[in-house]
Write a protein that holds these residues in place. Structure first.
Motif, PDB file in Angstrom:
ATOM      1  N   GLU A 118      58.744 -13.115   4.777  1.00  0.00           N
ATOM      2  CA  GLU A 118      59.777 -13.867   4.051  1.00  0.00           C
ATOM      3  C   GLU A 118      59.107 -14.931   3.184  1.00  0.00           C
ATOM      4  O   GLU A 118      58.186 -15.621   3.656  1.00  0.00           O
ATOM      5  N   PRO A 119      59.540 -15.083   1.929  1.00  0.00           N
ATOM      6  CA  PRO A 119      58.879 -16.043   1.022  1.00  0.00           C
ATOM      7  C   PRO A 119      58.731 -17.452   1.590  1.00  0.00           C
ATOM      8  O   PRO A 119      57.701 -18.095   1.383  1.00  0.00           O
ATOM      9  N   LYS A 120      59.707 -17.939   2.341  1.00  0.00           N
ATOM     10  CA  LYS A 120      59.618 -19.324   2.830  1.00  0.00           C
ATOM     11  C   LYS A 120      58.539 -19.504   3.897  1.00  0.00           C
ATOM     12  O   LYS A 120      58.155 -20.630   4.215  1.00  0.00           O
ATOM     13  N   PHE A 121      58.014 -18.379   4.467  1.00  0.00           N
ATOM     14  CA  PHE A 121      56.963 -18.484   5.474  1.00  0.00           C
ATOM     15  C   PHE A 121      55.590 -18.117   4.926  1.00  0.00           C
ATOM     16  O   PHE A 121      54.626 -18.032   5.676  1.00  0.00           O
ATOM     17  N   ARG A 122      55.494 -17.891   3.630  1.00  0.00           N
ATOM     18  CA  ARG A 122      54.207 -17.541   3.027  1.00  0.00           C
ATOM     19  C   ARG A 122      53.376 -18.798   2.795  1.00  0.00           C
ATOM     20  O   ARG A 122      53.884 -19.905   2.787  1.00  0.00           O
ATOM     21  N   GLY A 123      52.083 -18.590   2.581  1.00  0.00           N
ATOM     22  CA  GLY A 123      51.193 -19.701   2.269  1.00  0.00           C
ATOM     23  C   GLY A 123      50.474 -20.262   3.481  1.00  0.00           C
ATOM     24  O   GLY A 123      49.701 -21.209   3.357  1.00  0.00           O
ATOM     25  N   HIS A 124      50.729 -19.700   4.664  1.00  0.00           N
ATOM     26  CA  HIS A 124      50.081 -20.182   5.887  1.00  0.00           C
ATOM     27  C   HIS A 124      49.377 -19.049   6.632  1.00  0.00           C
ATOM     28  O   HIS A 124      49.176 -19.140   7.837  1.00  0.00           O
ATOM     29  N   GLN A 125      49.059 -17.968   5.916  1.00  0.00           N
ATOM     30  CA  GLN A 125      48.373 -16.803   6.487  1.00  0.00           C
ATOM     31  C   GLN A 125      49.161 -16.157   7.632  1.00  0.00           C
ATOM     32  O   GLN A 125      48.583 -15.658   8.603  1.00  0.00           O
ATOM     33  N   THR A 126      50.480 -16.163   7.496  1.00  0.00           N
ATOM     34  CA  THR A 126      51.329 -15.537   8.512  1.00  0.00           C
ATOM     35  C   THR A 126      51.058 -14.041   8.584  1.00  0.00           C
ATOM     36  O   THR A 126      51.096 -13.445   9.667  1.00  0.00           O
ATOM     37  N   GLY A 127      50.753 -13.414   7.444  1.00  0.00           N
ATOM     38  CA  GLY A 127      50.402 -11.993   7.457  1.00  0.00           C
ATOM     39  C   GLY A 127      49.167 -11.720   8.294  1.00  0.00           C
ATOM     40  O   GLY A 127      49.085 -10.715   8.999  1.00  0.00           O
ATOM     41  N   HIS A 128      48.192 -12.638   8.251  1.00  0.00           N
ATOM     42  CA  HIS A 128      47.001 -12.507   9.091  1.00  0.00           C
ATOM     43  C   HIS A 128      47.395 -12.552  10.568  1.00  0.00           C
ATOM     44  O   HIS A 128      46.872 -11.792  11.391  1.00  0.00           O
ATOM     45  N   THR A 129      48.313 -13.448  10.895  1.00  0.00           N
ATOM     46  CA  THR A 129      48.762 -13.578  12.281  1.00  0.00           C
ATOM     47  C   THR A 129      49.439 -12.298  12.751  1.00  0.00           C
ATOM     48  O   THR A 129      49.208 -11.825  13.871  1.00  0.00           O
ATOM     49  N   VAL A 130      50.265 -11.706  11.872  1.00  0.00           N
ATOM     50  CA  VAL A 130      50.975 -10.474  12.232  1.00  0.00           C
ATOM     51  C   VAL A 130      49.978  -9.340  12.456  1.00  0.00           C
ATOM     52  O   VAL A 130      50.059  -8.609  13.453  1.00  0.00           O
ATOM     53  N   LEU A 131      48.999  -9.179  11.557  1.00  0.00           N
ATOM     54  CA  LEU A 131      48.028  -8.096  11.734  1.00  0.00           C
ATOM     55  C   LEU A 131      47.165  -8.336  12.973  1.00  0.00           C
ATOM     56  O   LEU A 131      46.841  -7.391  13.696  1.00  0.00           O
ATOM     57  N   THR A 132      46.808  -9.570  13.249  1.00  0.00           N
ATOM     58  CA  THR A 132      46.065  -9.871  14.475  1.00  0.00           C
ATOM     59  C   THR A 132      46.861  -9.453  15.703  1.00  0.00           C
ATOM     60  O   THR A 132      46.320  -8.859  16.649  1.00  0.00           O
ATOM     61  N   ALA A 133      48.172  -9.725  15.689  1.00  0.00           N
ATOM     62  CA  ALA A 133      49.026  -9.330  16.818  1.00  0.00           C
ATOM     63  C   ALA A 133      49.068  -7.815  16.969  1.00  0.00           C
ATOM     64  O   ALA A 133      48.991  -7.284  18.077  1.00  0.00           O
ATOM     65  N   ILE A 134      49.170  -7.099  15.850  1.00  0.00           N
ATOM     66  CA  ILE A 134      49.195  -5.636  15.901  1.00  0.00           C
ATOM     67  C   ILE A 134      47.890  -5.107  16.503  1.00  0.00           C
ATOM     68  O   ILE A 134      47.895  -4.239  17.376  1.00  0.00           O
ATOM     69  N   LEU A 135      46.754  -5.657  16.048  1.00  0.00           N
ATOM     70  CA  LEU A 135      45.458  -5.194  16.534  1.00  0.00           C
ATOM     71  C   LEU A 135      45.188  -5.626  17.978  1.00  0.00           C
ATOM     72  O   LEU A 135      44.298  -5.072  18.624  1.00  0.00           O
ATOM     73  N   SER A 136      45.945  -6.581  18.457  1.00  0.00           N
ATOM     74  CA  SER A 136      45.767  -7.044  19.837  1.00  0.00           C
ATOM     75  C   SER A 136      46.734  -6.361  20.801  1.00  0.00           C
ATOM     76  O   SER A 136      46.654  -6.578  22.005  1.00  0.00           O
ATOM     77  N   THR A 137      47.651  -5.542  20.270  1.00  0.00           N
ATOM     78  CA  THR A 137      48.643  -4.871  21.120  1.00  0.00           C
ATOM     79  C   THR A 137      48.536  -3.362  20.924  1.00  0.00           C
ATOM     80  O   THR A 137      47.630  -2.740  21.455  1.00  0.00           O
ATOM     81  N   VAL A 138      49.425  -2.775  20.139  1.00  0.00           N
ATOM     82  CA  VAL A 138      49.453  -1.316  20.005  1.00  0.00           C
ATOM     83  C   VAL A 138      48.259  -0.779  19.216  1.00  0.00           C
ATOM     84  O   VAL A 138      47.965   0.420  19.294  1.00  0.00           O
ATOM     85  N   GLY A 139      47.539  -1.643  18.499  1.00  0.00           N
ATOM     86  CA  GLY A 139      46.371  -1.205  17.750  1.00  0.00           C
ATOM     87  C   GLY A 139      45.053  -1.518  18.415  1.00  0.00           C
ATOM     88  O   GLY A 139      44.007  -1.537  17.766  1.00  0.00           O
ATOM     89  N   ARG A 140      45.063  -1.721  19.720  1.00  0.00           N
ATOM     90  CA  ARG A 140      43.837  -2.128  20.429  1.00  0.00           C
ATOM     91  C   ARG A 140      42.716  -1.110  20.366  1.00  0.00           C
ATOM     92  O   ARG A 140      41.546  -1.463  20.472  1.00  0.00           O
ATOM     93  N   ALA A 141      43.038   0.163  20.189  1.00  0.00           N
ATOM     94  CA  ALA A 141      42.000   1.190  20.121  1.00  0.00           C
ATOM     95  C   ALA A 141      41.553   1.470  18.688  1.00  0.00           C
ATOM     96  O   ALA A 141      40.717   2.343  18.465  1.00  0.00           O
ATOM     97  N   ALA A 142      42.098   0.730  17.725  1.00  0.00           N
ATOM     98  CA  ALA A 142      41.737   0.967  16.328  1.00  0.00           C
ATOM     99  C   ALA A 142      40.307   0.507  16.067  1.00  0.00           C
ATOM    100  O   ALA A 142      39.921  -0.599  16.415  1.00  0.00           O
ATOM    101  N   ALA A 143      39.520   1.395  15.463  1.00  0.00           N
ATOM    102  CA  ALA A 143      38.159   1.048  15.052  1.00  0.00           C
ATOM    103  C   ALA A 143      38.123   0.673  13.581  1.00  0.00           C
ATOM    104  O   ALA A 143      37.222  -0.035  13.140  1.00  0.00           O
ATOM    105  N   MET A 144      39.119   1.152  12.824  1.00  0.00           N
ATOM    106  CA  MET A 144      39.155   0.901  11.390  1.00  0.00           C
ATOM    107  C   MET A 144      40.596   0.721  10.940  1.00  0.00           C
ATOM    108  O   MET A 144      41.504   1.382  11.452  1.00  0.00           O
ATOM    109  N   VAL A 145      40.771  -0.197   9.983  1.00  0.00           N
ATOM    110  CA  VAL A 145      42.076  -0.407   9.349  1.00  0.00           C
ATOM    111  C   VAL A 145      41.893  -0.184   7.852  1.00  0.00           C
ATOM    112  O   VAL A 145      40.933  -0.681   7.256  1.00  0.00           O
TER     113      VAL A 145
END
Length: 200
Positions: A118-145
């Motif tokens: 959402e535009p009002k939550f941009r500018g604080h690397q929220t997308g980085h936080t979301v991808l980190t969460a994905i890679l720490s949960t259902v993407g834990r076996a991912a070797a490459m993105v």
């Protein structure tokens, strides 16, 4: 708006899958497509209560289990053109990327199709936080993105190859490079998960 505290983010993952994942599946059924909806609890400055639940963003991604052990192009070409393009990039243009990530020894491939905040939550690397969460949960076996750092073309987006569109591509490239991605081919970026990731 101040940055969101990751502790107050809620991730709702969804995957609809027939059968049990494995190489015996038909190619079009082999990859797992996930969606995640992200919400947060926020408080007004004068709010001492429970806070308000607000929508932060959404992501869509595909996990290809044991991608180094399958016929990647045949599998992804059976799913859709977006994944076929990724497979072509990995098998024809940059066949060095998967061995460099150790995927000849196993590991999943995660293709991030979209991540919208959402535009009002941009500018604080929220997308980085979301991808980190994905890679720490259902993407834990991912070797490459893999992701394509190009803005989605829509009615309200700048037309392709205009100065505004090129500036948006440059901004996306810079944003994801700070997370740990590097250039792969054209607009594709690659992250070797074992090399580490996160905001720098």
């Amino acid at each position: 708006m101040p940055p969101l505290d990751p502790e107050y983010l809620t991730f709702d993952y969804h995957c609809h899958y027939r059968g049990i994942p494995g190489p015996d599946h038909d190619p079009e059924d082999y990859p797992m497509t996930w969606t995640v909806s992200v919400n947060a609890t926020v408080w007004d400055e004068d709010d001492d209560g429970d806070g308000e639940e607000v929508h932060v963003g959404d992501a869509r991604f595909t996990i290809v289990p044991d991608a180094g052990d399958i016929e990647l192009f045949l599998t992804l070409d059976a799913v859709d053109q977006e994944l076929a393009n990724v497979a072509e990039m990995l098998t024809v243009e940059r066949p060095d990327l998967m061995p460099a990530a150790g995927m000849d020894l196993g590991g999943d491939l995660l293709v991030l199709s979209s991540l919208w905040i959402e535009p009002k939550f941009r500018g604080h690397q929220t997308g980085h936080t979301v991808l980190t969460a994905i890679l720490s949960t259902v993407g834990r076996a991912a070797a490459m993105v893999i992701l394509e750092a190009a803005p989605l073309l829509s009615d309200d987006a700048p037309e392709e190859d205009t100065p505004q569109h090129l500036a948006a591509k440059t901004a996306l490239h810079r944003y994801w490079t700070r997370f740990g991605f590097r250039s792969a081919f054209r607009d594709y970026l690659v992250l070797n998960v074992n090399d580490g990731f996160g905001s720098t």
